[in-house]
Write a protein that holds these residues in place. Structure first.
Motif, PDB file in Angstrom:
ATOM      1  N   LEU A 160      11.458  -4.703  -7.148  1.00 38.21           N
ATOM      2  CA  LEU A 160      11.583  -4.212  -5.789  1.00 38.21           C
ATOM      3  C   LEU A 160      10.663  -3.000  -5.677  1.00 38.21           C
ATOM      4  N   VAL A 161       9.569  -3.203  -4.953  1.00 35.57           N
ATOM      5  CA  VAL A 161       8.582  -2.133  -4.771  1.00 35.57           C
ATOM      6  C   VAL A 161       9.009  -1.320  -3.558  1.00 35.57           C
ATOM      7  N   LEU A 162       9.147  -0.015  -3.748  1.00 41.31           N
ATOM      8  CA  LEU A 162       9.760   0.842  -2.730  1.00 41.31           C
ATOM      9  C   LEU A 162       8.859   1.998  -2.325  1.00 41.31           C
ATOM     10  N   ASP A 163       9.059   2.467  -1.107  1.00 39.04           N
ATOM     11  CA  ASP A 163       8.350   3.690  -0.689  1.00 39.04           C
ATOM     12  C   ASP A 163       9.204   4.931  -0.952  1.00 39.04           C
ATOM     13  N   LEU A 164      10.229   4.768  -1.803  1.00 38.84           N
ATOM     14  CA  LEU A 164      11.069   5.890  -2.212  1.00 38.84           C
ATOM     15  C   LEU A 164      10.498   6.553  -3.464  1.00 38.84           C
ATOM     16  N   ASP A 165      10.685   7.841  -3.575  1.00 36.33           N
ATOM     17  CA  ASP A 165      10.231   8.572  -4.759  1.00 36.33           C
ATOM     18  C   ASP A 165      11.381   8.606  -5.769  1.00 36.33           C
ATOM     19  N   LEU A 166      11.417   7.604  -6.645  1.00 36.13           N
ATOM     20  CA  LEU A 166      12.469   7.523  -7.658  1.00 36.13           C
ATOM     21  C   LEU A 166      11.978   8.141  -8.962  1.00 36.13           C
ATOM     22  N   GLU A 167      12.928   8.496  -9.802  1.00 32.65           N
ATOM     23  CA  GLU A 167      12.600   9.134 -11.079  1.00 32.65           C
ATOM     24  C   GLU A 167      12.277   8.073 -12.129  1.00 32.65           C
ATOM     25  N   PRO A 188       0.793  -1.248   0.000  1.00 37.42           N
ATOM     26  CA  PRO A 188       0.000   0.000   0.000  1.00 37.42           C
ATOM     27  C   PRO A 188       0.817   1.287   0.000  1.00 37.42           C
ATOM     28  N   THR A 189       2.028   1.271   0.556  1.00 36.20           N
ATOM     29  CA  THR A 189       2.828   2.502   0.622  1.00 36.20           C
ATOM     30  C   THR A 189       3.750   2.685  -0.577  1.00 36.20           C
ATOM     31  N   ALA A 190       3.564   1.878  -1.612  1.00 38.52           N
ATOM     32  CA  ALA A 190       4.460   1.935  -2.771  1.00 38.52           C
ATOM     33  C   ALA A 190       4.433   3.307  -3.438  1.00 38.52           C
ATOM     34  N   ARG A 191       5.632   3.778  -3.793  1.00 43.71           N
ATOM     35  CA  ARG A 191       5.759   5.023  -4.548  1.00 43.71           C
ATOM     36  C   ARG A 191       6.454   4.764  -5.892  1.00 43.71           C
ATOM     37  N   SER A 192       7.366   3.782  -5.914  1.00 44.49           N
ATOM     38  CA  SER A 192       8.120   3.475  -7.134  1.00 44.49           C
ATOM     39  C   SER A 192       8.326   1.970  -7.236  1.00 44.49           C
ATOM     40  N   ILE A 193       8.530   1.504  -8.466  1.00 43.32           N
ATOM     41  CA  ILE A 193       8.863   0.100  -8.701  1.00 43.32           C
ATOM     42  C   ILE A 193      10.179   0.054  -9.457  1.00 43.32           C
ATOM     43  N   LEU A 194      11.156  -0.635  -8.870  1.00 41.31           N
ATOM     44  CA  LEU A 194      12.409  -0.896  -9.563  1.00 41.31           C
ATOM     45  C   LEU A 194      12.261  -2.243 -10.272  1.00 41.31           C
ATOM     46  N   SER A 195      12.207  -2.215 -11.595  1.00 44.48           N
ATOM     47  CA  SER A 195      12.117  -3.437 -12.392  1.00 44.48           C
ATOM     48  C   SER A 195      13.528  -3.912 -12.697  1.00 44.48           C
TER      49      SER A 195
END
Length: 383
Positions: free
Chosen positions: A178-185, A72-79
Motif C-alpha cells: 500500500l503506497v501512501l502519501d503519509l509520512d510513516l516511520e 508520484p505523491t508517494a511518501r511511504s510504502i507499507l509492505s
C-alpha cells in the motif's frame, strides 16, 4: 515512559489496521528508489535469466525500481504479507495417479485477495484519520520490486532461493504493497541471512538456482509449467516429476520454511482435492467447462487448459505405469490440442511396452500435425 512521537503513533495505527484487515505481517519503508536493484535486474535480464517472459524487459526493470513512477505523491510504502502455510500435506494414497499444484495456487487468486484487503485497509485508514489519503494498492502484477521493498522494510530477508523469508512464516507468504502519501516511520532491514546453507540449490530438481539468490527462469519448473505456452524441452520433462502447476521444492526443503507457523488463510485453502492434487487422467481429458468449474477464481487458469493437460501428460510419463496407458492413448488419439497429443506421445514412450507401442504406431499413421509425428517417432525409438 515517554509517549511515542506522532509519526511513530501514526505508523503503529496503520500496522494495527493492517493486521485487523487480514494482512498479518506488515512493515514500512520509504518511497526512495532502488538503484542497486535496477542495476541487478538489468544485468539479470541481459544474461538471459528471464528469457521466455518478453514482458520483463530492462525498461520494465528500471521503471519498477522507483515507486513514484506509479504513484508520484508517494511518501511511504507499507509492505504486507499473508501467510498460506497449511502445515505438512501429502498426496492421498488412494490409487489415483495425481499431480501437484504449488500451494500458493490452491485457493482463491491471491492477487484479488490481497487487493481486496488492501482496499479495505485504505478505507479504514481514511476513517481512522478523518481525511482522504492518497494511496495505490499493488501486488506482483504491478511495476514494483516487491521483494526489495519488503526486504528494505524489514518484513523479511532474501533467501538463496530468491524468495523472501519472513520470521515465523518462512517463505510461505504472498506480498502486497500500500503506497501512501503519509509520512510513516520506516522499519530497519533485518540483519539476517541463510549463512552457509545451500540446501535449496542442492535440491532444486532442475538446477534452476544457478547461484545464491539467482534463478534462471527458463530452467525453473514453475516457469515451464505456467509461463511456457508451448513445447516443454525434452531434457526438462523427466526433471519435472509430478508437478503440473508451479513447484515448491526449494521452499519445502528450507529449514526456515519447515519451521513456519501453521496459519492457513481461509481464502487460500483448496475447494477440493483437484485444486491441490488433481487426478492426472482427469486433467488430460477435462473439457473447457470442467476446467473453468474447478479452477475459475484461482491462479491456475494462467497456465490455460491446454498447458495443464500438457503438464499432466509429462507427469504421467514420469510417475505413470502400464495402468495409465489407456488415458495417455486416448489423449494421443483424440485430444483437441496438438500440444497435448505430442506430450502424451512422449509419456507413452517413457512408460513403454507393447500396448504403448501399439498406440503410438496407430497414431503415427494418421496424425496430421508434423510436430506430433516427430514426438511419436521419438517415442517409438525409446519405447
Amino acid at each position: 515512559m515517554h509517549p511515542l512521537p506522532e509519526r511513530a503513533r501514526l505508523t503503529a495505527r496503520v500496522k494495527r489496521l493492517a493486521n485487523e484487515h487480514g494482512l498479518s505481517v506488515s512493515a514500512v519503508t520509504s518511497a526512495a528508489p532502488f538503484p542497486e536493484v535496477a542495476e541487478h535486474l538489468t544485468r539479470h535480464v541481459a544474461a538471459g535469466h528471464m528469457d521466455g517472459m518478453p514482458w520483463f524487459t530492462e525498461e520494465r526493470a528500471r521503471f519498477s525500481c522507483d515507486v513514484r513512477n506509479v504513484h508520484p505523491t508517494a511518501r511511504s510504502i507499507l509492505s504486507v504479507a499473508i501467510s498460506y502455510w497449511p502445515g505438512p500435506t501429502e498426496k492421498p494414497d488412494d490409487g489415483v495417479a495425481r499431480g501437484r499444484i504449488s500451494r500458493y495456487a490452491w485457493g482463491a487468486d491471491y492477487h484479488k485477495v490481497i487487493k481486496r484487503r488492501l482496499k479495505a485497509l485504505h478505507a479504514a485508514i481514511e476513517v481512522e484519520l478523518g481525511h482522504t489519503v492518497e494511496a495505490r494498492r499493488l501486488v506482483d502484477t504491478a511495476r514494483i520490486v516487491e521483494r526489495a521493498v519488503a526486504a528494505r522494510a524489514g518484513l523479511g530477508w532474501y533467501g538463496k532461493h530468491a524468495c523472501l523469508i519472513v520470521p515465523g512464516h518462512g517463505s510461505w507468504v504472498l506480498l502486497g504493497e500500500l503506497v501512501l502519501d503519509l509520512d510513516l516511520e520506516p522499519d530497519e532491514p533485518l540483519a539476517r541471512d541463510c549463512g552457509r546453507c545451500t540446501i535449496c540449490l542442492d535440491r532444486c530438481p532442475t538446477g534452476a538456482i544457478i547461484a545464491p539468490y539467482t534463478i534462471d527462469a527458463p530452467t525453473c519448473i514453475s516457469f515451464q509449467t505456467i509461463e511456457n505456452r508451448g513445447v516443454i524441452p525434452r531434457e526438462m520433462r523427466p526433471k519435472m516429476g509430478d508437478w503440473v502447476y508451479g513447484c515448491d521444492v526449494c521452499q519445502e526443503v528450507c529449514p526456515y520454511t519447515r519451521a513456519a507457523a501453521e496459519e492457513p488463510d481461509p481464502d487460500l485453502q483448496p475447494r477440493g482435492l483437484d485444486n491441490a492434487y488433481p487426478s492426472l487422467h482427469w486433467l488430460l481429458g477435462m473439457s473447457p467447462k470442467e476446467f473453468g468449474d474447478v479452477y475459475h477464481g484461482t491462479p491456475v487458469p494462467r497456465a490455460k487448459r491446454r498447458g495443464l493437460a500438457r503438464n499432466a501428460a509429462i507427469a504421467l510419463g514420469n510417475i505413470g505405469t502400464e495402468a495409465d496407458i489407456p488415458a495417455l492413448a486416448a489423449a494421443l488419439t483424440s485430444h483437441d490440442e496438438a500440444l497435448v497429443r505430442g506430450h502424451a506421445a512422449w509419456a507413452l514412450g517413457r512408460i513403454g511396452g507393447a500396448t504403448a507401442r501399439a498406440a503410438l504406431e496407430g497414431q503415427h499413421k494418421r496424425e496430421p500435425d508434423a510436430w506430433v509425428v516427430e514426438e511419436i517417432t521419438g517415442a517409438l525409438i525409446v519405447s
